[in-house]
Design a protein around this motif. Structure first.
Motif, PDB file in Angstrom:
ATOM      1  N   ALA A 207       1.348  -0.844  -0.321  1.00  0.00           N
ATOM      2  CA  ALA A 207      -0.093   0.267  -0.457  1.00  0.00           C
ATOM      3  C   ALA A 207       1.012   1.217   0.242  1.00  0.00           C
ATOM      4  O   ALA A 207       1.873   1.747   0.563  1.00  0.00           O
ATOM      5  CB  ALA A 207      -0.726   0.424   1.152  1.00  0.00           C
ATOM      6  N   MET A 208       0.310   2.332  -0.205  1.00  0.00           N
ATOM      7  CA  MET A 208       1.172   3.963  -0.813  1.00  0.00           C
ATOM      8  C   MET A 208       0.873   4.150   0.961  1.00  0.00           C
ATOM      9  O   MET A 208       0.078   4.138   1.744  1.00  0.00           O
ATOM     10  CB  MET A 208       0.048   4.611  -1.248  1.00  0.00           C
ATOM     11  CG  MET A 208       1.123   6.126  -1.234  1.00  0.00           C
ATOM     12  SD  MET A 208       0.239   6.894  -2.339  1.00  0.00           S
ATOM     13  CE  MET A 208       1.396   8.166  -2.886  1.00  0.00           C
ATOM     14  N   ALA A 213       2.997   8.169   8.248  1.00  0.00           N
ATOM     15  CA  ALA A 213       3.516   6.859   9.009  1.00  0.00           C
ATOM     16  C   ALA A 213       4.637   6.302   8.124  1.00  0.00           C
ATOM     17  O   ALA A 213       5.388   4.978   8.876  1.00  0.00           O
ATOM     18  CB  ALA A 213       2.517   4.971   8.775  1.00  0.00           C
ATOM     19  N   VAL A 217       6.931   3.642   9.536  1.00  0.00           N
ATOM     20  CA  VAL A 217       7.179   2.083   9.102  1.00  0.00           C
ATOM     21  C   VAL A 217       8.814   2.347   8.350  1.00  0.00           C
ATOM     22  O   VAL A 217       9.039   0.968   8.700  1.00  0.00           O
ATOM     23  CB  VAL A 217       6.792   2.126   7.267  1.00  0.00           C
ATOM     24  CG1 VAL A 217       7.298   0.932   7.094  1.00  0.00           C
ATOM     25  CG2 VAL A 217       5.465   1.790   7.730  1.00  0.00           C
TER      26      VAL A 217
ATOM     27  N   GLU B  79      -2.990   1.794  -8.368  1.00  0.00           N
ATOM     28  CA  GLU B  79      -2.717   1.569  -7.053  1.00  0.00           C
ATOM     29  C   GLU B  79      -2.402   2.529  -6.252  1.00  0.00           C
ATOM     30  O   GLU B  79      -2.604   2.486  -4.695  1.00  0.00           O
ATOM     31  CB  GLU B  79      -1.030   0.912  -7.554  1.00  0.00           C
ATOM     32  CG  GLU B  79      -0.100   0.876  -6.177  1.00  0.00           C
ATOM     33  CD  GLU B  79       1.149   2.123  -5.950  1.00  0.00           C
ATOM     34  OE1 GLU B  79       0.426   2.415  -4.752  1.00  0.00           O
ATOM     35  OE2 GLU B  79       0.497   3.247  -6.269  1.00  0.00           O
ATOM     36  N   THR B  83      -5.170   2.081  -2.955  1.00  0.00           N
ATOM     37  CA  THR B  83      -4.915   1.464  -0.412  1.00  0.00           C
ATOM     38  C   THR B  83      -3.681   2.552  -0.515  1.00  0.00           C
ATOM     39  O   THR B  83      -3.028   2.730   0.093  1.00  0.00           O
ATOM     40  CB  THR B  83      -3.678   0.563  -1.565  1.00  0.00           C
ATOM     41  OG1 THR B  83      -2.926   1.576  -2.255  1.00  0.00           O
ATOM     42  CG2 THR B  83      -4.380  -0.422  -1.998  1.00  0.00           C
ATOM     43  N   TRP B  94      -3.957  -8.686  -2.684  1.00  0.00           N
ATOM     44  CA  TRP B  94      -3.166  -8.293  -4.071  1.00  0.00           C
ATOM     45  C   TRP B  94      -1.596  -7.407  -3.210  1.00  0.00           C
ATOM     46  O   TRP B  94      -1.993  -7.512  -1.906  1.00  0.00           O
ATOM     47  CB  TRP B  94      -4.149  -7.087  -3.500  1.00  0.00           C
ATOM     48  CG  TRP B  94      -4.259  -5.562  -4.611  1.00  0.00           C
ATOM     49  CD1 TRP B  94      -4.618  -5.276  -5.757  1.00  0.00           C
ATOM     50  CD2 TRP B  94      -3.291  -4.453  -3.926  1.00  0.00           C
ATOM     51  NE1 TRP B  94      -4.190  -3.960  -6.840  1.00  0.00           N
ATOM     52  CE2 TRP B  94      -3.250  -3.430  -5.399  1.00  0.00           C
ATOM     53  CE3 TRP B  94      -2.741  -3.821  -3.253  1.00  0.00           C
ATOM     54  CZ2 TRP B  94      -2.947  -2.162  -5.528  1.00  0.00           C
ATOM     55  CZ3 TRP B  94      -2.075  -3.057  -3.034  1.00  0.00           C
ATOM     56  CH2 TRP B  94      -1.286  -2.009  -4.107  1.00  0.00           C
TER      57      TRP B  94
END
Lengths: 417, 354
Positions: A207-208, A213, A217, B79, B83, B94
């Motif tokens: 995910a982007m 965050a 990460v 994308e 997300t 995915w």
């Protein structure tokens, strides 16, 4: 059982005993013998179940490993030099995604000028990519490190790169005891992924992440590397118990306990350095060696502990940060800050130039006499350098440097020292 | 039996009304059992053609694989809008890795499931035109030639929309993008450039290649289903208008997709193992101007100075497609999917195949 084996073959056979489920290959010297052997083992059914894929680039090779690892398969590839750089975006991605891929890097110089011989420029170019980077001193250690690498990678969900010197190790025949299948099986448990692409339990991976965050990460990636400091030592100890020999670990010391001068290096050159130290010890000089087994994570505390009693540290490294100097020496200086000792950086062995005992003896003689600069280039041919500098000063269109230097040298691919 | 059994068209729209057909002919998308693979709440622009395309394709693929499917995504609009951490719109497993490697990542996923003996799990890779035609082409070509068991889907909106509408090698001639502005003597993107990826895919002689648009849902779903009945490398190129990048009204997205097909600018066809096996005929031929005038990216062809000469060159491209693929009813017998005609060129009167 020990056999006379080529280093690449010993690594390939060891990797096969780690039972990778997906092996991806793109040819580049000097790692090709590894994937050739794995291809044969898969083709002959001796490594099964395993998918062996010949892909169109190193970028694809690492990308295939990313997909395979995210789908829960133990995944492996090997590369060198330009290949490592060509895949670098995927190299960062694999660690960012926390995928426990194991990759052998048969260390080789980076061009231009193109050069197929050994140095550590490739590994250093990806030192901040978030991979664990282990360095092998011998072919036995190269083989053993792969068993430890899979264990470490899967334990931490982190990719691990095993570095072995191109040609010097990959193409050298020596006695290697390839870890036995049963022993590897009991040392290396089944891969149980933390995250996996599973139709029965769908998750999104990749995910982007925005500013809210991203730091956290990334910090967690740093934490994993710090956890690896402990895990590398634990796994090396466990390996020694299970296999009856010591391989891996963060650092290794040789005759350094009372040494005034300690030479620090990565990889196969440690052998030559140990021989040199033996010779100097015989004449009463207090010289020792510390080998760095894990360059990432950088074992700062272990290095400091190993070197804190020395008066002088001579870092012999096969890579150069142009405009800055040494890379290992820089990390080492940070780790040793505050200690009353001098750190000297010696750039040596670039592009396959042999690091000879004679040169090391001269180097350590200068160090002992207090005549070693903070940065030295071992066996640099000053006349070749001055010739090109003079040419560039004399005429604007002086031509391509590499070709000029080669012409002045008067020999092609025959000058090793 | 292909979808062509359905021949009811609503007046003025060509859309197939599900209420008029038997339940067996209704679209997956109209069924309450659909998976909602790309669920609502994502951040796509209003009128996004790619969001429609992805939902249609993945729901059809999920139906075809009984839910045993993994999707791999390239970097791009799809994308990003699906997300935003920590949310996700995907109701399928995915994986997003990078911009240029989605075909290779998909290969890796397929290899992993094969090694594990899970041949029931199928893999769909997806990317926009940039991730397919440009930066992902090396990996895509490799995946094709190895005949890896992956369906790769390109959602083609003809430029790099995610980065702010820059030219890709799928950008059509005369289209304005942020890097092909209509300034000076330039009239948008140059003629004589770009690549036709569906035909490049056909040239790889992979088991299945198809083009489709989001305006013909039954055709699109049929092609996904057809692709999922096969093993090996398969390629689906879906035409997805982009209101943001094209300067079109959000309510015109489906209309533009239909016009692209009906003008002949976007040929809709199928090919198996290197041979074209079917084309979707143009139902009512329309001039390209009908298509161009709805889009701000072509406004410079109409104002402040009209450029009928440039419009005529675009018309020539459409006419060439119509000739080349036999898109008019009289061109060839083959009007359906999996028909008897192996190549529309071979069926054309009097002209040898190229």
């Amino acid at each position: 059982m020990a056999r006379q084996l080529e280093g690449s073959r010993a690594v390939a056979e060891t990797v096969a005993r780690c039972r990778p489920e997906v092996v991806c290959a793109y040819p580049i010297s000097p790692q090709t013998h590894i994937i050739e052997r794995l291809s044969t083992l898969v083709g002959a059914g001796q490594l099964a179940p395993c998918e062996f894929l010949n892909v169109e680039s190193e970028f694809a090779a690492m990308s295939v490993c990313i997909g395979a690892s995210a789908a829960g398969a133990r995944s492996y590839t090997a590369t060198s030099s330009q290949g490592l750089l060509f895949m670098i975006e995927a190299v960062y991605n694999a660690s960012g995604l926390g995928l426990p891929i194991v990759m052998t890097v048969a260390n080789r110089a980076i061009g231009a000028p193109i050069n197929i011989w050994n140095d550590h420029s490739d590994a250093m170019a990806v030192r901040d990519a978030g991979w664990v980077q282990l360095f092998a001193e011998t072919n036995q250690e190269a083989a053993d490190l792969h068993v430890q690498a899979f264990r470490l990678a899967e334990q931490l969900s982190l990719p691990v790169m095993v570095n072995m010197d191109g040609f010097v190790l990959t193409h050298a025949f020596e006695e290697v005891d390839v870890p036995a299948q049963e022993a590897v099986d009991s040392f290396l448990p089944r891969y149980e992924p933390r995250q996996v692409l599973d139709p029965a339990a769908p998750v999104s991976i990749g995910a982007m992440v925005g500013p809210e965050a991203f730091s956290e990460v990334r910090y967690l990636a740093h934490v994993k590397q710090l956890q690896a400091l402990d895990a590398i030592e634990e796994i090396a100890s466990e390996f020694a118990s299970a296999f009856g020999r010591r391989s891996g670990g963060l650092v290794s010391s040789y005759r350094s306990e009372d040494a005034r001068t300690v030479v620090v290096a990565l990889g196969s050159v440690l052998g030559t350095i140990k021989d040199t130290v033996d010779e100097l010890r015989a004449s009463g000089q207090r010289v020792g060696v510390v080998g760095i087994g894990a360059f990432r994570p950088f074992p700062a505390a272990a290095v400091r502990h190993a070197l804190e009693r020395a008066e002088r540290v001579v870092v012999v490294e096969k890579a150069l940060a142009p405009g800055a100097g040494g890379i290992l020496a820089h990390d080492l200086s940070t780790a040793l800050s505050g200690l009353p000792l001098d750190v000297h950086c010696v750039i040596a062995g670039l592009g396959g130039r042999a690091i000879t005992k004679a040169s090391l003896l001269e180097l350590l003689g200068d160090a002992d006499a207090g005549q070693l600069e903070s940065l030295r280039f071992l066996d640099l041919d000053r006349s070749l350098v001055q010739g090109e500098l003079a040419r560039m000063a004399a005429v604007r269109r002086s031509g391509p440097t590499a070709e000029n230097v080669l012409r002045d040298a008067g020999v092609v691919a025959a000058r090793l020292s | 039996m292909g979808y062509r059994a359905v021949r009811f068209y609503q007046t003025g729209s060509f859309a197939v009304g599900n209420r008029l057909v038997g339940s067996e002919d209704r679209s997956v998308q109209s069924a309450t059992r659909r998976n909602n693979s790309l669920s609502s709440g994502h951040r796509a622009c209003q009128g996004c053609g790619e969001a429609l395309g992805a939902r249609y394709v993945l729901d059809a693929a999920m139906e075809a694989t009984a839910g045993q499917m993994v999707a791999v995504n390239a970097t791009g609009c799809l994308e990003v809008f699906s997300t935003p951490y920590p949310e996700t719109s995907w109701r399928v497993p995915w994986l997003h890795s990078l911009f240029g490697n989605a075909p290779a990542v998909a290969t890796g996923v397929a290899a992993a499931f094969k090694a594990k003996g899970r041949t029931d799990v199928r893999v769909v890779g997806q990317a926009g035109d940039g991730g397919t035609v440009d930066i992902g082409f090396g990996c895509l070509s490799g995946m094709f030639e190895r005949n890896d068991d992956v369906l790769f889907v390109c959602y083609d909106n003809e430029a790099y929309m995610n980065t702010g509408v820059q030219r890709s090698s799928a950008t059509p001639p005369a289209a304005r993008t942020a890097t092909t502005e209509a300034i000076g003597d330039a009239l948008g993107n140059a003629f004589g450039q770009g690549k036709n990826l569906p035909l490049l895919a056909v040239a790889h002689e992979i088991p299945y290649v198809a083009t489709a648009t989001i305006s013909e849902l039954h055709d699109l779903e049929y092609k996904v289903h057809r692709a999922m009945t096969m093993r090996g490398a398969r390629y689906l190129h879906v035409f997805v208008p982009c209101p943001l990048g094209w300067g079109s009204a959000t309510h015109d997205t489906v209309r533009l997709a239909r016009l692209a097909k009906e003008t002949g600018l976007f040929p809709v066809f199928e090919a198996e193992h290197g041979e074209i096996t079917g084309v979707a005929k143009i139902r009512r031929r329309l001039p390209v101007e009908d298509y161009l005038r709805l889009q701000g990216r072509y406004r410079h062809l109409f104002e402040p100075v009209a450029r009928p000469d440039v419009v005529a060159r675009i018309q020539q491209l459409a006419d060439r497609n119509i000739r080349r693929f036999g898109l008019l009813d009289g061109d060839a017998e083959n009007d359906g999917h999996g028909g008897a005609c192996s190549s529309p060129d071979a069926a054309r009167t009097g002209e040898p195949a190229p």
